[in-house]
Design a protein around this motif. Structure first.
Motif, short mmCIF file in Angstrom:
data_model
loop_
_atom_site.label_atom_id
_atom_site.label_comp_id
_atom_site.label_asym_id
_atom_site.label_seq_id
_atom_site.Cartn_x
_atom_site.Cartn_y
_atom_site.Cartn_z
N LYS A 7 38.72 121.47 -99.18
CA LYS A 7 37.81 120.50 -99.82
C LYS A 7 37.18 121.10 -101.08
O LYS A 7 37.09 120.44 -102.11
N LEU A 8 36.80 122.38 -101.01
CA LEU A 8 36.21 123.05 -102.18
C LEU A 8 37.22 123.22 -103.31
O LEU A 8 36.86 123.15 -104.48
N ALA A 9 38.47 123.48 -102.94
CA ALA A 9 39.50 123.72 -103.96
C ALA A 9 39.79 122.47 -104.77
O ALA A 9 40.17 122.56 -105.94
N GLY A 10 39.61 121.30 -104.19
CA GLY A 10 39.80 120.04 -104.92
C GLY A 10 41.21 119.89 -105.43
O GLY A 10 42.18 119.91 -104.67
N ALA A 11 41.36 119.77 -106.76
CA ALA A 11 42.67 119.54 -107.38
C ALA A 11 43.57 120.77 -107.30
O ALA A 11 44.78 120.66 -107.51
N ARG A 12 43.01 121.93 -106.99
CA ARG A 12 43.82 123.15 -106.88
C ARG A 12 44.54 123.24 -105.55
O ARG A 12 45.34 124.13 -105.34
N GLY B 190 47.97 121.73 -98.08
CA GLY B 190 46.90 122.68 -97.84
C GLY B 190 47.13 124.03 -98.49
O GLY B 190 46.56 125.03 -98.07
N VAL B 191 47.97 124.07 -99.53
CA VAL B 191 48.21 125.32 -100.26
C VAL B 191 47.29 125.35 -101.48
O VAL B 191 47.27 124.41 -102.28
N ILE B 192 46.53 126.43 -101.61
CA ILE B 192 45.61 126.60 -102.73
C ILE B 192 46.39 127.30 -103.85
O ILE B 192 46.98 128.36 -103.62
N ILE B 193 46.38 126.71 -105.06
CA ILE B 193 47.08 127.29 -106.20
C ILE B 193 46.04 127.65 -107.26
O ILE B 193 45.31 126.78 -107.73
N ILE B 194 46.00 128.93 -107.62
CA ILE B 194 45.08 129.39 -108.66
C ILE B 194 45.92 129.96 -109.79
O ILE B 194 46.74 130.86 -109.58
N PHE B 195 45.70 129.45 -110.99
CA PHE B 195 46.45 129.88 -112.17
C PHE B 195 45.51 130.65 -113.08
O PHE B 195 44.49 130.12 -113.51
N ALA B 196 45.82 131.91 -113.35
CA ALA B 196 44.96 132.76 -114.17
C ALA B 196 45.72 133.23 -115.40
O ALA B 196 46.76 133.87 -115.28
N ASP C 190 41.69 138.63 -111.68
CA ASP C 190 40.89 137.42 -111.89
C ASP C 190 41.25 136.35 -110.86
O ASP C 190 40.38 135.71 -110.27
N ALA C 191 42.55 136.16 -110.62
CA ALA C 191 43.00 135.14 -109.66
C ALA C 191 42.52 135.49 -108.25
O ALA C 191 42.04 134.62 -107.51
N ARG C 192 42.61 136.76 -107.88
CA ARG C 192 42.16 137.19 -106.56
C ARG C 192 40.64 137.05 -106.42
O ARG C 192 40.14 136.68 -105.36
N ALA C 193 39.92 137.33 -107.48
CA ALA C 193 38.46 137.20 -107.45
C ALA C 193 38.06 135.73 -107.28
O ALA C 193 37.12 135.42 -106.55
N ARG C 194 38.79 134.84 -107.95
CA ARG C 194 38.49 133.40 -107.83
C ARG C 194 38.81 132.90 -106.42
O ARG C 194 38.05 132.08 -105.86
N LEU C 195 39.89 133.39 -105.81
CA LEU C 195 40.20 133.04 -104.43
C LEU C 195 39.12 133.57 -103.49
O LEU C 195 38.67 132.88 -102.58
#
Length: 138
Positions: free
Chosen positions: A57-62, A67-73, A85-90
């Protein structure tokens, strides 16, 4: 990766490196410095179910529908800094997802607040009554 009370196995985090559109000059066309981090929140054995639901729910559009969280740094020109940076954001998302919402306690309005509300309604009604034009006797 340790985040608060959680210990997430490194094998649950999938990182892929792609070319970045960010800073880097001529190097940007040759080096894959951007990081795409994927974490399967729904399928993770390290996460309790309630934390996983809050994380998605917190990840929203990511978050994908699976249910896979995708963070692009791609903020930095170097791959290690983007990875960090990506790991810190996760980690920040996981920390926030571990916090339980405080349940709301139902309360009743006080006698004085109800009296104030009714007084204000009476006053507003009187003001509006004065605005009305009287028809008939002239």
């Amino acid at each position: 990766m340790k985040v608060g009370d959680l210990l997430i196995d490194e094998s649950e985090i999938v990182e892929s490196f792609v070319r970045s559109s960010g800073p880097g000059g001529q190097n940007v066309n040759k080096v894959a410095s951007a990081v795409e981090l994927r974490f399967d929140a729904r399928g993770s054995p390290s996460l309790p179910n309630d934390v996983a639901v809050r994380l998605i729910k917190l990840a929203g559009a990511r978050a994908t529908q699976d249910g896979v969280i995708i963070i692009f740094a791609q903020k930095f020109a170097s791959q290690p800094r983007n990875r960090q940076d990506a790991r810190a954001r996760l980690a920040a998302l996981l920390t926030k997802a571990q916090e339980r919402a405080k349940p709301r306690l139902a309360t009743r309005p006080t006698l004085a607040s109800r009296a104030r509300r009714l007084d204000e309604k009476t006053r507003r009604g009187a003001v509006k009554a004065l605005r009305r034009t009287t028809t008939g006797a002239d």
